[in-house]
Scaffold this motif. Structure first.
Motif, mmCIF file in Angstrom:
data_model
loop_
_atom_site.group_PDB
_atom_site.id
_atom_site.type_symbol
_atom_site.label_atom_id
_atom_site.label_comp_id
_atom_site.label_asym_id
_atom_site.label_seq_id
_atom_site.Cartn_x
_atom_site.Cartn_y
_atom_site.Cartn_z
ATOM 1 N N LEU A 159 -2.057 -0.520 -6.500
ATOM 2 C CA LEU A 159 -0.747 -0.023 -6.109
ATOM 3 C C LEU A 159 0.269 -0.243 -7.226
ATOM 4 N N ALA A 160 1.251 0.651 -7.292
ATOM 5 C CA ALA A 160 2.335 0.512 -8.260
ATOM 6 C C ALA A 160 3.146 -0.744 -7.970
ATOM 7 N N GLN A 161 3.824 -1.244 -8.982
ATOM 8 C CA GLN A 161 4.574 -2.500 -8.865
ATOM 9 C C GLN A 161 6.089 -2.332 -8.942
ATOM 10 N N LEU A 162 6.563 -1.247 -9.513
ATOM 11 C CA LEU A 162 7.990 -1.138 -9.814
ATOM 12 C C LEU A 162 8.817 -0.473 -8.726
ATOM 13 N N SER A 222 2.540 5.081 -0.549
ATOM 14 C CA SER A 222 1.865 3.872 -1.026
ATOM 15 C C SER A 222 2.397 2.610 -0.358
ATOM 16 N N ASN A 223 3.526 2.717 0.345
ATOM 17 C CA ASN A 223 4.053 1.566 1.081
ATOM 18 C C ASN A 223 3.124 1.137 2.206
ATOM 19 N N ALA A 224 2.143 1.979 2.516
ATOM 20 C CA ALA A 224 1.134 1.607 3.512
ATOM 21 C C ALA A 224 0.242 0.480 3.009
ATOM 22 N N GLY A 225 0.289 0.180 1.719
ATOM 23 C CA GLY A 225 -0.428 -0.973 1.168
ATOM 24 C C GLY A 225 -1.933 -0.870 1.283
ATOM 25 N N ASN A 226 -2.547 -1.951 1.693
ATOM 26 C CA ASN A 226 -4.011 -2.011 1.754
ATOM 27 C C ASN A 226 -4.607 -1.053 2.768
ATOM 28 N N THR A 227 -3.819 -0.646 3.755
ATOM 29 C CA THR A 227 -4.311 0.329 4.734
ATOM 30 C C THR A 227 -4.649 1.639 4.039
ATOM 31 N N LEU A 228 -3.919 1.955 2.991
ATOM 32 C CA LEU A 228 -4.209 3.124 2.154
ATOM 33 C C LEU A 228 -5.172 2.774 1.035
ATOM 34 N N LEU A 229 -4.945 1.644 0.380
ATOM 35 C CA LEU A 229 -5.672 1.307 -0.846
ATOM 36 C C LEU A 229 -7.156 1.051 -0.627
ATOM 37 N N GLN A 230 -7.493 0.285 0.403
ATOM 38 C CA GLN A 230 -8.893 -0.114 0.579
ATOM 39 C C GLN A 230 -9.829 1.061 0.841
ATOM 40 N N PRO A 231 -9.540 1.942 1.825
ATOM 41 C CA PRO A 231 -10.451 3.074 2.008
ATOM 42 C C PRO A 231 -10.428 4.059 0.843
ATOM 43 N N THR A 232 -9.273 4.218 0.196
ATOM 44 C CA THR A 232 -9.213 5.093 -0.976
ATOM 45 C C THR A 232 -10.118 4.568 -2.078
ATOM 46 N N THR A 233 -10.079 3.262 -2.305
ATOM 47 C CA THR A 233 -10.935 2.650 -3.317
ATOM 48 C C THR A 233 -12.403 2.831 -2.970
ATOM 49 N N ARG A 234 -12.727 2.678 -1.700
ATOM 50 C CA ARG A 234 -14.123 2.859 -1.276
ATOM 51 C C ARG A 234 -14.614 4.279 -1.571
ATOM 52 N N TYR A 235 -13.822 5.274 -1.221
ATOM 53 C CA TYR A 235 -14.237 6.657 -1.469
ATOM 54 C C TYR A 235 -14.215 6.994 -2.950
ATOM 55 N N ASP A 281 -2.482 -2.150 -20.341
ATOM 56 C CA ASP A 281 -3.512 -1.168 -20.652
ATOM 57 C C ASP A 281 -2.994 -0.043 -21.530
ATOM 58 N N GLN A 282 -3.919 0.704 -22.125
ATOM 59 C CA GLN A 282 -3.585 1.868 -22.931
ATOM 60 C C GLN A 282 -4.008 3.175 -22.266
ATOM 61 N N ASP A 283 -4.800 3.068 -21.207
ATOM 62 C CA ASP A 283 -5.322 4.253 -20.524
ATOM 63 C C ASP A 283 -5.089 4.103 -19.023
ATOM 64 N N ILE A 284 -4.122 4.869 -18.485
ATOM 65 C CA ILE A 284 -3.849 4.783 -17.055
ATOM 66 C C ILE A 284 -3.637 6.177 -16.472
ATOM 67 N N VAL A 285 -3.879 6.283 -15.185
ATOM 68 C CA VAL A 285 -3.506 7.464 -14.407
ATOM 69 C C VAL A 285 -2.557 6.998 -13.328
ATOM 70 N N PHE A 286 -1.433 7.682 -13.203
ATOM 71 C CA PHE A 286 -0.460 7.360 -12.170
ATOM 72 C C PHE A 286 -0.388 8.526 -11.200
ATOM 73 N N VAL A 287 -0.459 8.242 -9.916
ATOM 74 C CA VAL A 287 -0.321 9.284 -8.896
ATOM 75 C C VAL A 287 0.741 8.847 -7.909
ATOM 76 N N THR A 288 1.657 9.734 -7.620
ATOM 77 C CA THR A 288 2.738 9.422 -6.694
ATOM 78 C C THR A 288 2.593 10.246 -5.422
ATOM 79 N N LEU A 289 2.582 9.560 -4.300
ATOM 80 C CA LEU A 289 2.403 10.197 -2.999
ATOM 81 C C LEU A 289 3.724 10.160 -2.245
ATOM 82 N N GLY A 290 4.388 11.278 -2.193
ATOM 83 C CA GLY A 290 5.653 11.373 -1.471
ATOM 84 C C GLY A 290 5.644 12.618 -0.622
ATOM 85 N N THR A 291 6.735 13.364 -0.650
ATOM 86 C CA THR A 291 6.768 14.651 0.040
ATOM 87 C C THR A 291 5.693 15.559 -0.514
#
Length: 333
Positions: A302-305, A272-285, A132-142
């Motif tokens: 989810l990120a891949q690297l 993000s290591n929570a995987g689909n437990t995080l991804l699915q409801p986030t996507t819904r909202y 892609d040429q248009d992305i938003v990256f968000v990192t969830l850590g501390t």
């Protein structure tokens, strides 16, 4: 003659991850060292230079084989002056001369950028956003950081603070943030934010049995990892906490998407290591709150690297030193 190689440096408060890379972003060697923040962080830059030189010797490389170095770092960066400041987890509260120390120590040019921006570049070049040429990256850590790439260009803004997704207000008058505002996403969707929400919701929880409630009542240590684990295993309160976290995250991402209309929103970082437990409801909202045409054209994934994103993205910054190329942008694929 073989193409010159790149050096990527991903500077963190606990560890510094480094890599030798091809121009394509492919890692050919990677390693890490402990980040020594003692003595006001004065050992960090010399240790990085020393480690790079040591790794070159170990892997039979010379500096002539490299184009240059790129580094992702917390804090506010002035590449012209070669300084970083406001990186409190590194003990770099005041301005620290970083660029000149590493350049002199290694003998190669260095360019720096925000750590979340370089992670975004990594996912853009070799990871979940590579098509892609248009992305938003968000990192969830501390905390919560972000990077925005639109039409192939990494956005910095007039003050270098573009992509501060963690400081979007999701709850006016809410939790106090370290930035001095209230209600920032960082206080609700970071690892520390998840724990804060869990504590507050546990105090009001009165329906059903909950292991999370028991842990809170006994003042035992609760982490975001524990919260998501318990949610995965059917804990009522933990699922309520996760739902609350994902609501705020999905809401903030919908605001960002409405402004930039990216093809992909990529979620990385430890949470993000929570995987689909995080991804699915986030996507819904996200889908509930996004402008319909944006909702239908933007994918949340989810990120891949993993831990390699920062070093790959940082290395790509060094492409700006490529005098053989007419287009020296660090984001080129």
């Amino acid at each position: 003659m073989a193409d010159k190689l790149l050096i990527g440096i991903d500077l963190g408060g606990t560890t510094t991850k480094m890599a030798f890379l091809e121009k394509s972003g492919k890692i050919i060697d990677k390693w890490r060292i402990k980040t020594d923040t003692s003595d006001n962080g004065n050992h960090i830059a010399p240790n990085i230079a020393k480690s790079i030189n040591s790794e070159m010797t170990k892997t039979n490389h010379t500096k002539d084989e490299f184009l240059g170095m790129g580094m992702g770092t917390p804090g506010t960066i002035d590449n012209k002056a070669g300084t970083v400041y406001g990186a409190y987890n590194l003990n770099w509260g005041d301005k620290h001369q970083v660029k000149s120390v590493i350049e002199k120590g290694v003998g190669l040019p260095l360019i720096m950028d925000n750590d979340a921006n370089v992670a975004a570049l990594g996912e853009f070049r070799r990871g979940a956003g590579s098509k892609d040429q248009d992305i938003v990256f968000v990192t969830l850590g501390t905390g919560v950081g972000g990077g925005i790439i639109t039409e192939g260009h990494l956005l910095h803004g007039c003050n270098g603070d573009a992509g501060e997704i963690g400081h979007i207000c999701v709850k006016p008058g809410g939790y106090m943030c370290t930035c001095g505002k209230r209600g920032c996403l960082e206080q609700y969707a970071s690892a520390t934010g998840v724990v804060h929400i869990a504590h507050d919701m546990a105090e009001k929880f009165t329906t059903g049995k909950s292991r999370l409630k028991q842990l809170e009542d006994k003042h035992q240590k609760v982490t975001s990892k524990i919260v998501f684990y318990l949610a995965d295993n059917g804990d009522i309160l933990a699922n309520q906490v996760v739902d609350r976290v994902c609501f705020y995250l999905g809401l903030a991402l919908s605001d960002v998407a409405n402004a930039f209309n990216p093809s992909n929103i990529i979620i990385g970082g430890g949470v993000s290591n929570a995987g689909n437990t995080l991804l699915q409801p986030t996507t819904r909202y996200f889908q509930e709150n996004a402008f319909p045409p944006v909702r239908d054209s933007t994918k949340v994934q989810l990120a891949q690297l993993g831990n390699d994103a920062g070093a790959i993205g940082a290395g790509s910054l060094a492409l700006k030193f490529d005098k053989s190329s007419k287009n020296k942008s660090s984001w080129d694929k």
